[in-house]
Structures are given as C-alpha cells and as structure tokens.
Design a protein around this motif. Structure first.
Motif, PDB file in Angstrom:
ATOM      1  N   UNK A  50      -8.205   1.145   8.845  1.00 61.43           N
ATOM      2  CA  UNK A  50      -7.109   1.709   9.644  1.00 61.43           C
ATOM      3  C   UNK A  50      -5.919   2.063   8.747  1.00 61.43           C
ATOM      4  N   UNK A  51      -5.611   1.174   7.801  1.00 61.91           N
ATOM      5  CA  UNK A  51      -4.488   1.432   6.906  1.00 61.91           C
ATOM      6  C   UNK A  51      -4.697   2.658   6.047  1.00 61.91           C
ATOM      7  N   UNK A  52      -5.903   2.823   5.477  1.00 61.53           N
ATOM      8  CA  UNK A  52      -6.198   4.006   4.675  1.00 61.53           C
ATOM      9  C   UNK A  52      -6.123   5.275   5.508  1.00 61.53           C
ATOM     10  N   UNK A  53      -6.604   5.201   6.743  1.00 61.49           N
ATOM     11  CA  UNK A  53      -6.553   6.369   7.613  1.00 61.49           C
ATOM     12  C   UNK A  53      -5.131   6.802   7.912  1.00 61.49           C
ATOM     13  N   UNK A  99      -0.221   2.624  -3.842  1.00 64.59           N
ATOM     14  CA  UNK A  99      -0.825   1.320  -3.505  1.00 64.59           C
ATOM     15  C   UNK A  99      -1.840   0.845  -4.535  1.00 64.59           C
ATOM     16  N   UNK A 100      -2.616   1.765  -5.119  1.00 64.85           N
ATOM     17  CA  UNK A 100      -3.614   1.347  -6.107  1.00 64.85           C
ATOM     18  C   UNK A 100      -2.960   0.703  -7.321  1.00 64.85           C
ATOM     19  N   UNK A 101      -1.786   1.205  -7.712  1.00 66.54           N
ATOM     20  CA  UNK A 101      -1.069   0.616  -8.847  1.00 66.54           C
ATOM     21  C   UNK A 101      -0.585  -0.791  -8.506  1.00 66.54           C
ATOM     22  N   UNK A 258       5.756  -5.904   3.925  1.00 68.73           N
ATOM     23  CA  UNK A 258       6.714  -5.029   4.602  1.00 68.73           C
ATOM     24  C   UNK A 258       7.897  -4.733   3.675  1.00 68.73           C
ATOM     25  N   UNK A 259       8.438  -5.782   3.067  1.00 67.61           N
ATOM     26  CA  UNK A 259       9.554  -5.584   2.146  1.00 67.61           C
ATOM     27  C   UNK A 259       9.161  -4.754   0.938  1.00 67.61           C
ATOM     28  N   UNK A 260       7.975  -4.994   0.433  1.00 76.69           N
ATOM     29  CA  UNK A 260       7.493  -4.271  -0.747  1.00 76.69           C
ATOM     30  C   UNK A 260       7.306  -2.791  -0.441  1.00 76.69           C
ATOM     31  N   UNK A 261       6.700  -2.493   0.697  1.00 75.26           N
ATOM     32  CA  UNK A 261       6.463  -1.094   1.074  1.00 75.26           C
ATOM     33  C   UNK A 261       7.782  -0.390   1.401  1.00 75.26           C
ATOM     34  N   UNK A 299       3.378   2.323   7.743  1.00 74.78           N
ATOM     35  CA  UNK A 299       2.496   1.405   8.469  1.00 74.78           C
ATOM     36  C   UNK A 299       1.138   1.272   7.775  1.00 74.78           C
ATOM     37  N   UNK A 300       0.598   2.407   7.300  1.00 74.26           N
ATOM     38  CA  UNK A 300      -0.695   2.380   6.638  1.00 74.26           C
ATOM     39  C   UNK A 300      -0.676   1.569   5.352  1.00 74.26           C
ATOM     40  N   UNK A 301       0.412   1.675   4.585  1.00 72.35           N
ATOM     41  CA  UNK A 301       0.526   0.918   3.339  1.00 72.35           C
ATOM     42  C   UNK A 301       0.563  -0.589   3.595  1.00 72.35           C
TER      43      UNK A 301
END
Length: 505
Positions: A50-53, A99-101, A258-261, A299-301
C-alpha cells in the motif's frame, strides 16, 4: 477505490508478491521461520504494498510536474550561477527524501545515518549540477561518463577497501522511486526548451551522472572517516507471542517515521511554494493536484518505512542467517539467483522500460527480449553477490570489468542507448533489493563470520550495474539488425536511428 490508486497498488503487489511467495515456500520446505517473525513479515508486506502504491502515485502527481516545470523555466534564464545553485539544492533535497537511501543508511554499521544521507545528497546535488551544464552546453554523455568513472576508480586507490561496496551501493539506491521521476522530468523540461536534433538524446543521462556523485562522495567520506570506530549492531528479530505484540511493534516505530518523513518532504513543499510565488508555473487545478500528490507521498513513505524496518528486514536477515548455517550454504547462490529473476521480472518500472525500448526500436527489440536479458543479468548479479559472501570474492573483481565493458560499449552503440542504459541502472535495483535482499545478504555474512561492510554490501551495486551492459548490447543488436535489413550509408543510418528514437521519446 480511485482507479489510479488501484493501478499503483497492483503494480506494487506485483513487485512484493514474488518475495512473499518465496519466503512462504522456504518457511515450509527448508527454513522454519518463527510464527511471530513470519506474521511481522506478512503485515510488513501489506504496508509495503500500500505504501509503495501511494508513494508511486504521489511521485507521478507531484515530483514529475515539479521537476519538469523547474527544468523548463530555469533553462530559459541567462543567470547560469542561479540555475546551478537551484539544481544543486534540488538534488540535495530530493535525495534526502529518497526512501531507499534511508533504508540503506540504517543498515550501514560504520557511519551515522544522517552523515551518510547528507554525504550522498551532496554528491547527487553536485552531479545534478554537472548534468545540467552538460545539457546546456551539449557535452557528450560518453565523455563525462569516462572522465568521472576514471576519477571514481582513481579515488578508490586511497579509500578503505571495506568502504568500496557501501560506496557503490549508495549510487544504486540513490536512483530510487522519488529521485528518478524528478530528475528524469528535469531532463525532459530542459530538453523541451531546445529544438535541435540532439535535444531528446540529451534528455537522458541526468540520472546516470547523478548516480556517480554518491559513489565518489562516499569514497571520500571513507578516506576522511574512520569506519572501524563504529561497531555493528545485529538486526534484532522481535519476540512476538500475540497479535498485540505484533501491533505494538509497528505502532512504536510510526511516530519516528512520521517525523522523519515530514523532515524530508517539507523542503520539497517549500520549493513548490517558492516556484509558484515567483513564476506562477501552475494553475489552481494543477496546484491542487500536486498538493494531493504530496499528501500521497507523505502517507506512502510512512507506510513504506514502517513495513520495511519492522516487517521485512528482520525476516530477510533471519532467512539469510539460517540458510548460511544450514547443511546447504551453497543454496544461497541458487536462492539469490531465483529471487533476482523474479524481483526484476515483477518490478513495475522494468515493464515501463521494456515498453519504451520496444516502441523506440519499432519492435526490433521486443519486451520479451528486454525482460529475459534483465532477468538473467540480475539473477547472475545476485548469485555473484552470494558467492562473494561464501568465498570472499573482492567486489572489484566484478565491478571493474563490468564498468569497463559498459563504457567500452558506449563507443559502438547509438548514443541514446548509452543514456537509457546508464539512466536505467536504478530501475533494476528497485525497493526490494534494499529492503529484503540486502538484509538477506547481511544475515548470511554475519552467520558466516564475514566482513559486513566488505562482503554483504555490494549487492545493490551489482544489480544496478547489469542494465548498463544489457541495454547497450540490445542497442548494438538493434543497430546490427538495421544494417542487415537495409544496407545504406553510415550517415543515413545514423539519421534514421536518431529520428526513430526521438519521435517516440
């Protein structure tokens, strides 16, 4: 459900499902996985899908229009210094949100997360600036690739050997689902302001150059930083006894993510606001669409990082560790190759690339040929990564001839194929490589008593290297088919190739 959201979630499902199925089979046939760890993995898979989508949809709605608008407007100004500064800043900002990093930085034992992320971000920013200058001044991509990769291999002589794999992995994960759409759209925006014959060709290559920056900067970091001063903290597999324990494991991490994103997305939102204030680049409807896209990205991240860190990484580490200490450690190579084949076959971005090449070559290179070549290449890459862990094969023994072949092919294929090939290195090394295969390799390496930095890392680098060779070989094949089908003067043939590719791209 919104049609676009459903489409993106189904694409994400296609990427995650093969790994989920392989883990399920392993848990029944070879490696008994504790039920708590397996439930965490399944819940993490749902969050990941769901997050990736949502994240992918948000990137399409927000990152690409923002990048294209920036590229087209900045290239119209004569203030080169300002343009360079903006490109550098955008490279840094977008990379910090990748996100991958973030996933990779959490797994590197020798460097604090923020140090590695900032180092990689500055590398992307600087080389994105170089890519912009290359497009403006019509410098050949091949010349810059040869120069900068020669510089990378020269710096390697002074960097700690254990840092080489981390450096090349950093280049692979940088070209992720948020960076690639933004940088590619920057290139399209810049090319749209030119009407010359090479404008479409020059729209490729920005991702290729940007991925060199992290490699070079992390190597320099390795020279300045003492990697032996930090100890490796093994991945902890939580003890899950009840459904409440599982829910608690996810809930504990959510506030942190949440804080990180929020910290990552806020600078991008600020750039959007400044661009709109000074240029009025978007109308009201476009601005609302981009803002909604930012919300999807946010939200996805959060869901992506929560699912990865809590559910996927512990399972990957456990399976790698268990298989390495089993009576069949050689099965690591076979299993790695199988996972590599199915991961790249299910990667949505790979299917987009395959369609693009088929259309570009008017069917001379089919989607099936592209798919098989990439799947075989990535399967071999991950198999070699597992062999490195088992027998301690130096990464340079694989990377040096691989890049030498890729750069050598750039002299004999149509230039646009070189740009596509080097840009698509990050397509094959999708989210599954950093989120599951790297923890899998680290678990196996730790169980065998190997060097985590030197042996486990490097898997992303090998996966990212494969398309550089395979796509250029297909480009060479395409060129040879044209020559065989209709012999004609060299200059006429080159014009046909260039026109055919530009019309589609």
């Amino acid at each position: 459900m919104n049609k676009k959201i459903k489409e993106k979630i189904l694409e994400a499902l296609a990427s995650v499902l093969p790994i989920t199925a392989i883990v399920l089979v392993l848990s029944v046939v070879l490696i008994p996985i504790p039920i708590g760890t397996f439930l965490l993995f399944l819940a993490g898979a749902v969050l990941l899908i769901v997050g990736m989508g949502l994240f992918s949809l948000g990137a399409d709605m927000a990152m690409m229009p923002l990048g294209e608008a920036l590229g087209s407007r900045l290239t119209r100004t004569r203030r080169i210094g300002l343009v360079m500064l903006v490109f550098f800043a955008m490279g840094v900002i977008v990379t910090m949100a990748e996100p991958d990093l973030t996933v990779l930085a959490r797994q590197v034992p020798a460097i604090p997360d923020h140090v590695l992320i900032l180092t990689v971000a500055f590398g992307v920013g600087f080389f994105l600036m170089m890519a912009m200058l290359r497009t403006l001044f019509k410098i050949k991509l091949r010349s810059l690739l040869l120069f900068f990769y020669a510089l990378v291999f020269a710096v390697m002589l002074f960097a700690p050997k254990s840092f080489l794999a981390v450096a090349f992995d950093s280049g692979g994960v940088t070209t992720g689902p948020i960076t690639v759409p933004f940088i590619m759209s920057l290139g399209v925006g810049m090319a749209s302001t030119r009407a010359d014959s090479t404008s479409q060709e020059d729209s490729f290559g920005m991702v290729a150059l940007s991925s060199i920056g992290p490699i070079l900067m992390v190597l320099i970091l390795g020279i300045c930083y003492n990697p032996s001063s930090a100890s490796y903290s093994p991945v902890e597999v939580p003890d899950i006894a009840t459904s409440f324990d599982m829910a608690r494991s996810f809930a504990v991490g959510v506030p942190h993510y949440i804080g990180e994103v929020f910290t990552s997305i806020l600078p991008i939102a600020a750039v959007l606001l400044l661009l709109q204030l000074f240029t009025r680049a978007f109308n009201r409807r476009q601005l609302i669409k981009i803002s909604v896209g930012m919300g999807y990205t946010f939200l996805g991240l959060i869901m992506f990082l929560t699912g990865v860190n809590v559910g996927f990484m512990p399972a990957g580490h456990f399976i790698g560790s268990s298989l390495a200490t089993s009576p069949w450690p050689w099965a690591l190579i076979l299993l790695g190759a199988v996972m590599g084949w199915y991961i790249v076959a299910a990667e949505p971005a790979v299917h987009v690339l395959n369609r693009q090449v088929e259309e570009t070559t008017s069917g001379a290179i089919s989607q099936r040929a592209m798919q098989y070549s990439l799947s075989i290449g990535v399967a071999v890459s991950i198999g070699l990564s597992m062999a490195r862990i088992l027998w301690g094969i130096p990464l340079l023994w694989i990377v040096l001839p691989g890049y030498a072949l890729a750069l050598g092919l750039s002299f004999v294929v149509p230039p646009i194929f070189t740009g596509i090939a080097f840009d698509s290195g990050g397509v094959a090394s999708g989210p599954m490589t950093a989120t599951f295969l790297l923890p899998f390799a680290m678990g196996a390496c730790e169980a065998l008593g190997g060097d985590i930095l030197g042996d486990a890392f490097g898997i992303v680098a090998l996966v990212a290297m494969t398309p550089l060779v395979t796509i250029q070989i297909l480009g060479l094949w395409y060129q040879m088919k044209l020559r065989t089908a209709a012999p004609m003067p060299e200059a006429v043939l080159d014009d046909i190739i260039e026109y055919d590719l530009a019309e589609v791209l």
